[in-house]
Design a protein around this motif. Sequence first.
Motif, short mmCIF file in Angstrom:
data_model
loop_
_atom_site.label_atom_id
_atom_site.label_comp_id
_atom_site.label_asym_id
_atom_site.label_seq_id
_atom_site.Cartn_x
_atom_site.Cartn_y
_atom_site.Cartn_z
N PRO A 91 1.23 9.32 -12.21
CA PRO A 91 2.14 8.23 -11.86
C PRO A 91 1.36 7.06 -11.26
CG PRO A 91 3.05 10.33 -11.16
CD PRO A 91 1.63 10.60 -11.59
N LEU A 92 1.78 5.87 -11.59
CA LEU A 92 0.99 4.70 -11.18
C LEU A 92 1.87 3.47 -11.03
CD1 LEU A 92 -1.81 3.21 -10.85
CD2 LEU A 92 -1.71 2.84 -13.31
N VAL A 93 1.81 2.86 -9.84
CA VAL A 93 2.35 1.52 -9.63
C VAL A 93 1.15 0.59 -9.51
CG1 VAL A 93 3.68 -0.01 -8.14
CG2 VAL A 93 4.39 2.37 -8.42
N PRO A 94 0.89 -0.25 -10.50
CA PRO A 94 -0.26 -1.14 -10.42
C PRO A 94 -0.22 -1.99 -9.15
CG PRO A 94 0.68 -1.18 -12.61
CD PRO A 94 1.65 -0.43 -11.75
N HIS A 95 -1.39 -2.25 -8.62
CA HIS A 95 -1.48 -2.96 -7.35
C HIS A 95 -0.75 -4.29 -7.37
CE1 HIS A 95 -3.03 -4.56 -3.64
NE2 HIS A 95 -3.65 -5.53 -4.28
N GLY A 96 -0.99 -5.10 -8.40
CA GLY A 96 -0.38 -6.42 -8.45
C GLY A 96 1.14 -6.37 -8.47
N LEU A 97 1.70 -5.36 -9.14
CA LEU A 97 3.15 -5.20 -9.18
C LEU A 97 3.68 -4.80 -7.81
CD1 LEU A 97 5.76 -5.14 -10.84
CD2 LEU A 97 5.24 -2.73 -11.40
N SER A 98 2.99 -3.89 -7.15
CA SER A 98 3.45 -3.44 -5.82
C SER A 98 3.41 -4.57 -4.81
CB SER A 98 2.59 -2.27 -5.33
OG SER A 98 1.27 -2.69 -5.00
N VAL A 99 2.53 -5.52 -5.02
CA VAL A 99 2.39 -6.66 -4.10
C VAL A 99 3.48 -7.70 -4.33
CG1 VAL A 99 0.93 -8.65 -3.54
CG2 VAL A 99 -0.09 -6.39 -3.72
N VAL A 100 3.71 -8.04 -5.59
CA VAL A 100 4.57 -9.20 -5.87
C VAL A 100 6.05 -8.90 -5.67
CG1 VAL A 100 5.06 -8.88 -8.36
CG2 VAL A 100 4.63 -11.19 -7.43
N TYR A 139 0.81 -1.22 0.00
CA TYR A 139 0.00 0.00 0.00
C TYR A 139 0.85 1.27 0.00
CZ TYR A 139 -3.82 -3.28 0.77
OH TYR A 139 -4.72 -4.31 0.64
N PRO A 140 1.90 1.37 0.81
CA PRO A 140 2.75 2.55 0.68
C PRO A 140 3.57 2.56 -0.61
CG PRO A 140 3.64 1.08 2.34
CD PRO A 140 2.27 0.56 2.00
N ILE A 141 3.89 1.38 -1.15
CA ILE A 141 4.62 1.33 -2.42
C ILE A 141 3.80 2.01 -3.51
CG2 ILE A 141 5.51 -0.19 -4.24
CD1 ILE A 141 6.20 -2.22 -2.00
N SER A 142 2.51 1.75 -3.53
CA SER A 142 1.63 2.42 -4.50
C SER A 142 1.35 3.86 -4.11
CB SER A 142 0.30 1.66 -4.60
OG SER A 142 0.47 0.38 -5.18
N GLY A 143 1.14 4.09 -2.82
CA GLY A 143 0.73 5.42 -2.37
C GLY A 143 1.82 6.46 -2.45
N LEU A 144 3.09 6.05 -2.35
CA LEU A 144 4.21 6.99 -2.36
C LEU A 144 4.87 7.10 -3.73
CD1 LEU A 144 5.81 5.99 1.07
CD2 LEU A 144 4.55 8.08 0.57
N VAL A 145 4.23 6.58 -4.76
CA VAL A 145 4.81 6.59 -6.10
C VAL A 145 5.24 8.00 -6.50
CG1 VAL A 145 2.52 6.83 -7.18
CG2 VAL A 145 4.45 5.93 -8.51
N LYS A 146 6.40 8.07 -7.15
CA LYS A 146 6.96 9.36 -7.55
C LYS A 146 6.64 9.64 -9.03
CE LYS A 146 10.64 8.62 -4.18
NZ LYS A 146 12.09 8.35 -4.00
N ASN A 147 7.41 9.03 -9.92
CA ASN A 147 7.23 9.30 -11.34
C ASN A 147 6.95 8.06 -12.18
OD1 ASN A 147 7.91 12.15 -11.06
ND2 ASN A 147 10.01 11.45 -10.68
N TYR A 148 6.93 6.90 -11.54
CA TYR A 148 6.77 5.64 -12.28
C TYR A 148 5.39 5.56 -12.94
CZ TYR A 148 6.79 0.61 -13.28
OH TYR A 148 6.73 -0.62 -13.89
N LYS A 149 5.39 5.25 -14.23
CA LYS A 149 4.13 5.02 -14.95
C LYS A 149 4.20 3.65 -15.61
CE LYS A 149 2.64 9.77 -15.86
NZ LYS A 149 2.18 10.74 -16.88
N ALA A 150 3.30 2.80 -15.21
CA ALA A 150 3.32 1.42 -15.70
C ALA A 150 2.95 1.35 -17.17
CB ALA A 150 2.35 0.58 -14.87
#
Length: 498
Positions: free
Chosen positions: A384-393, A365-376
């Motif tokens: 900017p978006l870290v998809p949920h499944g990626l942040s989990v795995v 949850y913080p991996i997704s919530g604190l995203v800086k510039n990453y766009k999947a």
Amino acid sequence: MSKYFEGNDRSCLSPSKVCTTSHHASGSQVVSAMAGGRDRVGYLLKQLQRASCMCPAHSHTYTQGIEHAATGKTDYAFEMAVSSIRYGEGVTKELGMDLQNLGVKKVCVMTDKNLCRLPPMQAVLDSLTKNGINFQIYDNVRVEPTDQSFMDAIEFAKKGEFDSYVALGGGSVIDTCKTADLYASSPESDFLDYVNAPIGKGKPVKVALKPLIAVPTTAGTGSETTGVAIFDYKELKVKTGIASRAIKPFLGLIDPLHTLHMPKHVTANGGFDVLCHALESYTALPYNQRSPCPSNPMNRPAYQGSNPISDIWAIHALRIVAKYLKRAIRDPEDKEARANMHLASASAGIGFGNAGVHLCHGMSYPISGLVKNYKAKDYNVDHPLVPHGLSVVLTSPAVFTFTAPMCPERHLEAAQIMGADISTAKTKDAGLVLADTLRKFLFDLNVDDGLTALGYSNDDIPSLVKGTLPQERVTKLSPRPQTEEELSALFEASMKLY
């Protein structure tokens, strides 16, 4: 973190010391990369075991939950709650008839702007029109919703005075629709009333909601089966959510034809979510070791711990992932693979929707919530978006190395299902075996090399830990309790995978 990495030992987990093998490496390079990752995680486990408190609450037995819950009586029962599910190619055409059978007068159809232009939306509209259903469309759902995007949808629902809802999309759409239904049905409630504690008040839902039919277009969240809705709470830059059986959909229409429209990376990240749902729910603290025991069944949480029924669904989903996920990612025309992954998503949803998840999700949850510039890749969004499944795995190799001492047999069984040869494996190596298996699986699929690939560094670890701490709803379901220092070490071990 200094107490964990003294002297020169810290270099073992330093990204600068990690093999940076490309995804087109030779077989020997792959083996070398896997070994490097194994060494780092093995080192991590030894450091955690050496530094951890050896009191009974942290002892390495699967029954630690009883001591861990010493402040309150543990539960003695579990409850299985799941939406009705209908599965089949083309089943979306029955949607209008279902609404007609319910006798509804005004339907809210929620989706996002991308799906509005795709065949699944046309299938929904055709069915509604053919059956004379009066509807309004809300297409402003945000991919990876926030508290503000939830409140925008809630306002639309309140003004519309709808008597039923249809959610067409992935977890973002379905979760947004659940929330809109909840707050439109409870118009006097403050937004934080139903949000999980400690961020919100976590009040039980006592109001009756309008029927919601979910039509999932992704194979990942399993949101069509669960009473959970997740969002980014922007003030704290962290994900949280609402969890109550009362908000689960009335019906989930699982039409595998819709998954044929998922791009490669959307398919992959959805599949990673299914993978972790299955692994985490299967290895979660057992239901009869979770505390406190509720004084009223209404207060029993949606996430109750692993149990004999959820175990069946989790293992079933894991077997499907092992067999079909790579095929579904590599060939969008592989209807068999994509259809099976759609069903695996629902199966895992039934499992984790009652057992719960633990550290991979809590840390995600913080991996997704604190995203800086990453766009999947493959996500048509303007933020900017870290998809949920990626942040989990990405944390899974470190997490399952850490949790394995509590239930090594389950970790070895999972590794075997994922393709590992465990014939000579020892229980003390269960975590490393599963971590190696996961790492190889991700390497074969060209998955980003850890959190550094998302723009994070060791300097971000304190913020990532701070964002994990409020996720007690899931982190307390870990079979092994964790300190802030241990969470820090887990994030550091996840900076690089290969």
